[in-house]
Design a protein around this motif. Structure first.
Motif, PDB file in Angstrom:
ATOM      1  N   GLU A 189      21.111  -7.056  73.576  1.00 30.53           N
ATOM      2  CA  GLU A 189      22.515  -7.002  73.190  1.00 30.53           C
ATOM      3  C   GLU A 189      23.389  -6.482  74.329  1.00 30.53           C
ATOM      4  O   GLU A 189      24.475  -7.007  74.591  1.00 30.53           O
ATOM      5  CB  GLU A 189      22.668  -6.116  71.959  1.00 30.53           C
ATOM      6  CG  GLU A 189      22.078  -6.719  70.685  1.00 30.53           C
ATOM      7  CD  GLU A 189      22.165  -5.765  69.514  1.00 30.53           C
ATOM      8  OE1 GLU A 189      22.685  -4.636  69.711  1.00 30.53           O
ATOM      9  OE2 GLU A 189      21.705  -6.128  68.417  1.00 30.53           O
ATOM     10  N   ILE A 190      22.906  -5.445  75.025  1.00 32.79           N
ATOM     11  CA  ILE A 190      23.683  -4.886  76.129  1.00 32.79           C
ATOM     12  C   ILE A 190      23.703  -5.854  77.313  1.00 32.79           C
ATOM     13  O   ILE A 190      24.747  -6.110  77.919  1.00 32.79           O
ATOM     14  CB  ILE A 190      23.105  -3.519  76.552  1.00 32.79           C
ATOM     15  CG1 ILE A 190      23.218  -2.527  75.394  1.00 32.79           C
ATOM     16  CG2 ILE A 190      23.811  -2.989  77.790  1.00 32.79           C
ATOM     17  CD1 ILE A 190      22.529  -1.207  75.655  1.00 32.79           C
ATOM     18  N   TRP A 191      22.534  -6.396  77.651  1.00 32.29           N
ATOM     19  CA  TRP A 191      22.429  -7.291  78.806  1.00 32.29           C
ATOM     20  C   TRP A 191      23.201  -8.589  78.573  1.00 32.29           C
ATOM     21  O   TRP A 191      23.830  -9.119  79.492  1.00 32.29           O
ATOM     22  CB  TRP A 191      20.959  -7.584  79.087  1.00 32.29           C
ATOM     23  CG  TRP A 191      20.718  -8.290  80.382  1.00 32.29           C
ATOM     24  CD1 TRP A 191      20.349  -9.590  80.565  1.00 32.29           C
ATOM     25  CD2 TRP A 191      20.841  -7.735  81.688  1.00 32.29           C
ATOM     26  NE1 TRP A 191      20.225  -9.889  81.894  1.00 32.29           N
ATOM     27  CE2 TRP A 191      20.522  -8.767  82.614  1.00 32.29           C
ATOM     28  CE3 TRP A 191      21.185  -6.480  82.183  1.00 32.29           C
ATOM     29  CZ2 TRP A 191      20.540  -8.565  83.989  1.00 32.29           C
ATOM     30  CZ3 TRP A 191      21.195  -6.273  83.550  1.00 32.29           C
ATOM     31  CH2 TRP A 191      20.873  -7.317  84.435  1.00 32.29           C
ATOM     32  N   GLY A 192      23.180  -9.087  77.344  1.00 32.68           N
ATOM     33  CA  GLY A 192      23.891 -10.324  77.052  1.00 32.68           C
ATOM     34  C   GLY A 192      25.396 -10.179  77.051  1.00 32.68           C
ATOM     35  O   GLY A 192      26.117 -11.178  77.158  1.00 32.68           O
ATOM     36  N   SER A 193      25.890  -8.960  76.921  1.00 33.69           N
ATOM     37  CA  SER A 193      27.341  -8.747  76.921  1.00 33.69           C
ATOM     38  C   SER A 193      27.921  -8.634  78.325  1.00 33.69           C
ATOM     39  O   SER A 193      29.144  -8.534  78.472  1.00 33.69           O
ATOM     40  CB  SER A 193      27.674  -7.475  76.138  1.00 33.69           C
ATOM     41  OG  SER A 193      27.102  -6.329  76.758  1.00 33.69           O
ATOM     42  N   MET A 194      27.083  -8.644  79.350  1.00 34.03           N
ATOM     43  CA  MET A 194      27.579  -8.540  80.720  1.00 34.03           C
ATOM     44  C   MET A 194      28.229  -9.855  81.140  1.00 34.03           C
ATOM     45  O   MET A 194      27.734 -10.937  80.793  1.00 34.03           O
ATOM     46  CB  MET A 194      26.442  -8.175  81.679  1.00 34.03           C
ATOM     47  CG  MET A 194      25.808  -6.833  81.390  1.00 34.03           C
ATOM     48  SD  MET A 194      24.515  -6.406  82.569  1.00 34.03           S
ATOM     49  CE  MET A 194      25.471  -6.236  84.066  1.00 34.03           C
ATOM     50  N   PRO A 195      29.339  -9.808  81.874  1.00 32.09           N
ATOM     51  CA  PRO A 195      30.035 -11.046  82.297  1.00 32.09           C
ATOM     52  C   PRO A 195      29.272 -11.746  83.413  1.00 32.09           C
ATOM     53  O   PRO A 195      29.325 -11.329  84.575  1.00 32.09           O
ATOM     54  CB  PRO A 195      31.402 -10.530  82.762  1.00 32.09           C
ATOM     55  CG  PRO A 195      31.155  -9.117  83.173  1.00 32.09           C
ATOM     56  CD  PRO A 195      30.052  -8.592  82.292  1.00 32.09           C
TER      57      PRO A 195
END
Length: 350
Positions: A189-195
């Motif tokens: 979830e955290i990694w996928g939210s990175m631009p």
């Protein structure tokens, strides 16, 4: 008396039955044949489109310019520089007496500039350049052949890395579950939210552009979608009886993962392979169009689309590049649809 029926799809293995279902989908099967043929032809691009002759016979000597550089003096020129085999003087020398040269069907390489074009660049299709030239004077057909090869090889590499990472992470989450699954899910979830696009822009400004750097950056984000499907398959299969029997016999966790659960959890992996390749080709084309992709000078479909945008009157650039992209993505889509139907357990053999 026992009768053995040969070639009966009912008695065949599951993989054999899936292959037979795939072959019955004529559109998907012939798309696979066409795509493999195009890939093989692109791998032999140097034999199809090259500004160097394949073989030269000059004054009783045989030369192979594709394998070795020869100075111009070798063929009667005045300089020690590398020979320009498209020079009318050199071609005239090859046609005198018993001299001869065998050129590729398209006598232009990926970086060859046509200095002898009769019209300014970008030049429209002519007898010398079948699809015309781009705004730098490079043959468009050669650019498409080599650009297609770069796109396909990049897509294969990106798909392989993404599938490998997706299988590993999905298998660990689905098999062990509990805190391991929870920790991986929060990390995703955290990694996928990175631009992702912003990171590509930053790294492109800091480091010199290269295909390997682009492959690494895209691989860091390309595994998450497949990981969810593998995780779901492992969560379902780890509760089945054959896994419980393996545990009761004392088989280790890694052997259960590798030998028992993984072979029965690869259906979504195989099904999504063509679609992942399509996404990789589109990603590379889009980044090249924005100037964030391969290094300058590398044959690229995205760069050709950018040239077509900047040269609206040169319709042959946009039209031919768009046709190559459409045909490639259609073939991959048809293959993916056929694979999905072939591996669907609800599709029973008649």
């Amino acid at each position: 008396m026992a009768v053995i029926a040969l070639g009966n799809p009912v008695s065949a293995s599951p993989s054999r039955r899936a292959w037979l279902r795939f072959k019955r989908n004529r559109l998907g099967f012939w798309s696979l044949v066409a795509f493999c043929t195009l890939v093989l032809l692109s791998l032999a691009a140097e034999l199809i489109s090259n500004d160097r002759p394949l073989v030269v016979r000059y004054e009783g000597q045989t030369y192979f310019p594709m394998l070795k550089n020869y100075p111009e003096k070798t063929f009667g020129g005045d300089f020690e520089t590398a020979t320009d085999y498209l020079d009318p003087f050199i071609r005239d020398r090859f046609s005198q007496g018993s001299n001869w040269a065998i050129y590729a069907p398209n006598p232009y390489g990926a970086k060859t500039l046509n200095y002898f074009a009769k019209s300014p660049n970008p030049s429209s299709p002519t007898r010398d350049n079948f699809l015309g030239t781009d705004d730098r004077g490079r043959d468009l057909l050669a650019q498409l052949i080599y650009g297609f090869r770069v796109s396909v090889l990049f897509a294969l590499a990106l798909t392989f890395v993404g599938v490998l990472l997706g299988i590993i992470t999905g298998a660990l989450q689905g098999f062990f579950g509990g805190k391991t699954d929870l920790a991986f899910q929060r990390f995703i979830e955290i990694w996928g939210s990175m631009p992702e696009l912003y990171l590509l822009i930053i790294f492109s400004a800091v480091f010199a552009p290269s295909i390997s750097l682009l492959l690494i950056l895209l691989s860091l984000f390309g595994w998450m979608g497949l990981s969810d499907y593998v995780r779901a398959e492992f969560l379902r299969n780890r509760q089945l009886d054959y896994v419980r029997a393996a545990r009761a016999l004392g088989v280790g966790n890694w052997q259960i993962i590798w030998r028992h659960i993984l072979p029965n959890s690869l259906t979504p992996v195989v099904t999504f392979l063509p679609f992942r390749m399509s996404g990789a080709i589109l990603a590379l084309t889009s980044l090249d169009f924005l100037g964030l992709g391969v290094p300058p000078g590398t044959p690229s479909l995205g760069e050709l689309l950018s040239q077509g945008k900047n040269n609206i009157d040169a319709w042959w650039i946009s039209l031919s590049t768009f046709a190559v992209l459409v045909v490639t993505l259609l073939l991959l889509t048809f293959m993916g649809d056929a694979l999905r139907d072939a591996l669907d357990p609800r599709k029973a053999d008649r």
